[in-house]
Write a protein that holds these residues in place. Structure first.
Motif, PDB file in Angstrom:
ATOM      1  N   GLN A  95       0.865  -1.182   0.000  1.00 18.95           N
ATOM      2  CA  GLN A  95       0.000   0.000   0.000  1.00 18.95           C
ATOM      3  C   GLN A  95       0.896   1.224   0.000  1.00 18.95           C
ATOM      4  OE1 GLN A  95      -3.147   0.298   2.818  1.00 18.95           O
ATOM      5  NE2 GLN A  95      -3.422  -1.907   2.996  1.00 18.95           N
ATOM      6  N   VAL A  96       0.400   2.292  -0.567  1.00 17.83           N
ATOM      7  CA  VAL A  96       1.171   3.533  -0.621  1.00 17.83           C
ATOM      8  C   VAL A  96       0.984   4.293   0.687  1.00 17.83           C
ATOM      9  CG1 VAL A  96       1.467   5.736  -1.788  1.00 17.83           C
ATOM     10  CG2 VAL A  96       0.985   3.679  -3.117  1.00 17.83           C
ATOM     11  N   ARG A  97       2.094   4.613   1.336  1.00 14.81           N
ATOM     12  CA  ARG A  97       2.059   5.317   2.610  1.00 14.81           C
ATOM     13  C   ARG A  97       2.926   6.564   2.517  1.00 14.81           C
ATOM     14  NH1 ARG A  97      -2.066   2.685   4.958  1.00 14.81           N
ATOM     15  NH2 ARG A  97      -1.414   3.200   7.055  1.00 14.81           N
ATOM     16  N   GLN A  98       2.549   7.566   3.269  1.00 15.83           N
ATOM     17  CA  GLN A  98       3.243   8.855   3.266  1.00 15.83           C
ATOM     18  C   GLN A  98       4.475   8.809   4.164  1.00 15.83           C
ATOM     19  OE1 GLN A  98       2.433  12.003   1.734  1.00 15.83           O
ATOM     20  NE2 GLN A  98       4.424  12.533   2.587  1.00 15.83           N
ATOM     21  N   ILE A  99       5.617   9.291   3.663  1.00 14.96           N
ATOM     22  CA  ILE A  99       6.784   9.484   4.521  1.00 14.96           C
ATOM     23  C   ILE A  99       6.499  10.698   5.392  1.00 14.96           C
ATOM     24  CG2 ILE A  99       9.213  10.139   4.577  1.00 14.96           C
ATOM     25  CD1 ILE A  99       9.608   8.648   1.974  1.00 14.96           C
ATOM     26  N   THR A 100       6.667  10.549   6.697  1.00 14.62           N
ATOM     27  CA  THR A 100       6.328  11.650   7.602  1.00 14.62           C
ATOM     28  C   THR A 100       7.556  12.329   8.197  1.00 14.62           C
ATOM     29  OG1 THR A 100       6.036  10.061   9.405  1.00 14.62           O
ATOM     30  CG2 THR A 100       4.060  10.763   8.226  1.00 14.62           C
ATOM     31  N   ARG A 101       8.620  11.592   8.475  1.00  5.95           N
ATOM     32  CA  ARG A 101       9.812  12.238   9.027  1.00  5.95           C
ATOM     33  C   ARG A 101      11.036  11.373   8.795  1.00  5.95           C
ATOM     34  NH1 ARG A 101       7.499  11.024  14.483  1.00  5.95           N
ATOM     35  NH2 ARG A 101       6.976  13.208  14.726  1.00  5.95           N
ATOM     36  N   VAL A 102      12.175  12.026   8.674  1.00  7.68           N
ATOM     37  CA  VAL A 102      13.451  11.328   8.589  1.00  7.68           C
ATOM     38  C   VAL A 102      14.005  11.196  10.006  1.00  7.68           C
ATOM     39  CG1 VAL A 102      15.839  11.481   7.786  1.00  7.68           C
ATOM     40  CG2 VAL A 102      13.964  12.114   6.261  1.00  7.68           C
ATOM     41  N   LEU A 103      14.366   9.964  10.363  1.00  4.64           N
ATOM     42  CA  LEU A 103      14.837   9.714  11.724  1.00  4.64           C
ATOM     43  C   LEU A 103      16.357   9.728  11.824  1.00  4.64           C
ATOM     44  CD1 LEU A 103      12.319   6.834  12.563  1.00  4.64           C
ATOM     45  CD2 LEU A 103      12.152   9.237  13.222  1.00  4.64           C
ATOM     46  N   SER A 104      17.030   9.305  10.745  1.00  2.00           N
ATOM     47  CA  SER A 104      18.485   9.262  10.778  1.00  2.00           C
ATOM     48  C   SER A 104      19.030   9.159   9.371  1.00  2.00           C
ATOM     49  CB  SER A 104      18.953   8.048  11.604  1.00  2.00           C
ATOM     50  OG  SER A 104      20.347   7.846  11.451  1.00  2.00           O
ATOM     51  N   THR A 105      20.189   9.753   9.162  1.00  2.16           N
ATOM     52  CA  THR A 105      20.876   9.626   7.873  1.00  2.16           C
ATOM     53  C   THR A 105      22.334   9.225   8.094  1.00  2.16           C
ATOM     54  OG1 THR A 105      21.379  11.997   7.901  1.00  2.16           O
ATOM     55  CG2 THR A 105      19.407  11.313   6.705  1.00  2.16           C
ATOM     56  N   GLU A 106      22.585   8.496   9.159  1.00  7.05           N
ATOM     57  CA  GLU A 106      23.950   8.149   9.528  1.00  7.05           C
ATOM     58  C   GLU A 106      24.421   6.855   8.860  1.00  7.05           C
ATOM     59  OE1 GLU A 106      25.677  10.247  11.480  1.00  7.05           O
ATOM     60  OE2 GLU A 106      23.890  11.521  11.547  1.00  7.05           O
ATOM     61  N   ASN A 107      25.724   6.810   8.646  1.00  4.85           N
ATOM     62  CA  ASN A 107      26.395   5.552   8.303  1.00  4.85           C
ATOM     63  C   ASN A 107      25.854   4.877   7.048  1.00  4.85           C
ATOM     64  OD1 ASN A 107      27.867   5.925  10.710  1.00  4.85           O
ATOM     65  ND2 ASN A 107      26.276   4.895  11.879  1.00  4.85           N
ATOM     66  N   GLY A 108      25.484   5.678   6.076  1.00  2.00           N
ATOM     67  CA  GLY A 108      25.087   5.106   4.806  1.00  2.00           C
ATOM     68  C   GLY A 108      23.667   4.602   4.738  1.00  2.00           C
ATOM     69  N   LEU A 109      22.901   4.821   5.770  1.00  2.30           N
ATOM     70  CA  LEU A 109      21.509   4.396   5.773  1.00  2.30           C
ATOM     71  C   LEU A 109      20.603   5.581   6.061  1.00  2.30           C
ATOM     72  CD1 LEU A 109      21.788   1.067   7.813  1.00  2.30           C
ATOM     73  CD2 LEU A 109      21.336   1.273   5.366  1.00  2.30           C
ATOM     74  N   VAL A 110      19.478   5.643   5.370  1.00  2.00           N
ATOM     75  CA  VAL A 110      18.458   6.649   5.642  1.00  2.00           C
ATOM     76  C   VAL A 110      17.302   5.944   6.337  1.00  2.00           C
ATOM     77  CG1 VAL A 110      16.826   8.287   4.663  1.00  2.00           C
ATOM     78  CG2 VAL A 110      19.088   8.055   3.664  1.00  2.00           C
ATOM     79  N   ARG A 111      17.018   6.358   7.528  1.00  3.15           N
ATOM     80  CA  ARG A 111      15.949   5.744   8.325  1.00  3.15           C
ATOM     81  C   ARG A 111      14.821   6.755   8.440  1.00  3.15           C
ATOM     82  NH1 ARG A 111      15.202   4.805  14.263  1.00  3.15           N
ATOM     83  NH2 ARG A 111      14.046   2.846  14.483  1.00  3.15           N
TER      84      ARG A 111
END
Lengths: 115, 162
Positions: A95-111
């Protein structure tokens, strides 16, 4: 500037993690178009239903590679308009869901979080 | 099977909100008007999404009328929540979009002739406060409250009474 650990983990660790634990998701830049098939580590049921703007929502957290081709670049992601196609339960249709916030962009991963 | 009066009012409210489109003279196209279920599985807070939340119905004895059966009065609140999600790169203030959202909601609901009767199901309605959603990095938007007053037969919640 990223730390040495971050640089090395980005080259090796994050890629290995994604290979082991990545699941299929679709990234829709701007919430439109056909989307980009990528891999993401999906954290389902990490939180109970949460109130989002006084409405109950089903939050999901996803980690993707910080990469504009195989994941989502930290400089590209837009929490206002971007959406993700993801199955709310294992085995279900996406299902298509909205991204609401970025939690982390550390160490090569975007959470980031969806609702 | 007849439709409960609160349900008829709710569906009338939703149908009015669905006319919020640029073609109809509004500043934006509503993405969807939703009533969110328990598991929130079918809903996601995209930009220009509107959620309709029905509140608790309370007895309104001042509206009661004697009869056989008597007519009893109810106040049914609705919270209409409009979500604003601009691009992270947008230069327009969220509050500007929130103002557009709240004004569109009020106009869409109240610009119908005898809007307060919600198609004959209520005797009066009021526009309540307009509040901004709590400050958050995840969500912006506004909540517009409506109080709808209606009468029903004491022994039949499906029967509208004038």
């Amino acid at each position: 500037m990223a730390t040495r650990f971050a640089q090395q983990f980005r080259r090796t660790g994050s890629v290995s993690l994604m290979a082991q634990f990545g699941d299929d998701v679709i990234y829709y830049a701007g919430g439109v178009g056909d989307g980009r098939a990528i891999k993401g580590m999906i954290e389902r049921s990490q939180s109970p239903l949460a109130e989002v703007g006084e409405v109950m929502a089903n939050p999901i957290v996803i980690r993707v590679l910080d990469d504009a081709t195989t994941g989502i670049s930290s400089t590209e992601i837009d929490t206002g308009l971007d959406t993700i196609g993801v199955a709310l339960r294992v085995g279900e249709d996406a299902q298509v869901r909205q991204i609401t916030r970025v939690l982390s962009t550390e160490n090569g991963l975007v959470r980031f979080e969806l609702a | 099977m007849p439709t409960p009066i609160p349900e008829s009012i709710a569906t009338t409210l939703i149908s009015r909100l669905e006319v919020i489109t640029i073609a109809n003279g509004y500043a934006f196209n509503v993405a969807s008007v939703d009533r969110v279920n328990r598991d929130a599985a079918e809903w996601t807070p995209k930009n220009n999404t509107i959620a309709v939340i029905q509140g608790d119905a309370a007895r309104e004895t001042l509206l009661d009328c004697p009869g056989n059966p008597p007519a009893i009065g109810w106040k049914l609140p609705f919270a209409v929540v409009g979500f604003v999600r601009q691009s992270d790169r947008a230069t327009t203030a969220d509050q500007s979009k929130e103002n557009e959202m709240s004004s569109a909601i009020i106009k869409a609901v109240a610009s119908v002739s005898s809007w307060h009767t919600f198609g004959g199901y209520s005797v009066n309605a009021e526009i309540g406060p307009v509040t901004r959603l709590p400050a958050s990095d995840a969500m912006a938007g506004v909540r517009v409250d409506f109080d709808v007053h209606y009468r029903a037969s004491e022994d039949d919640p499906y029967e509208v009474r004038a």
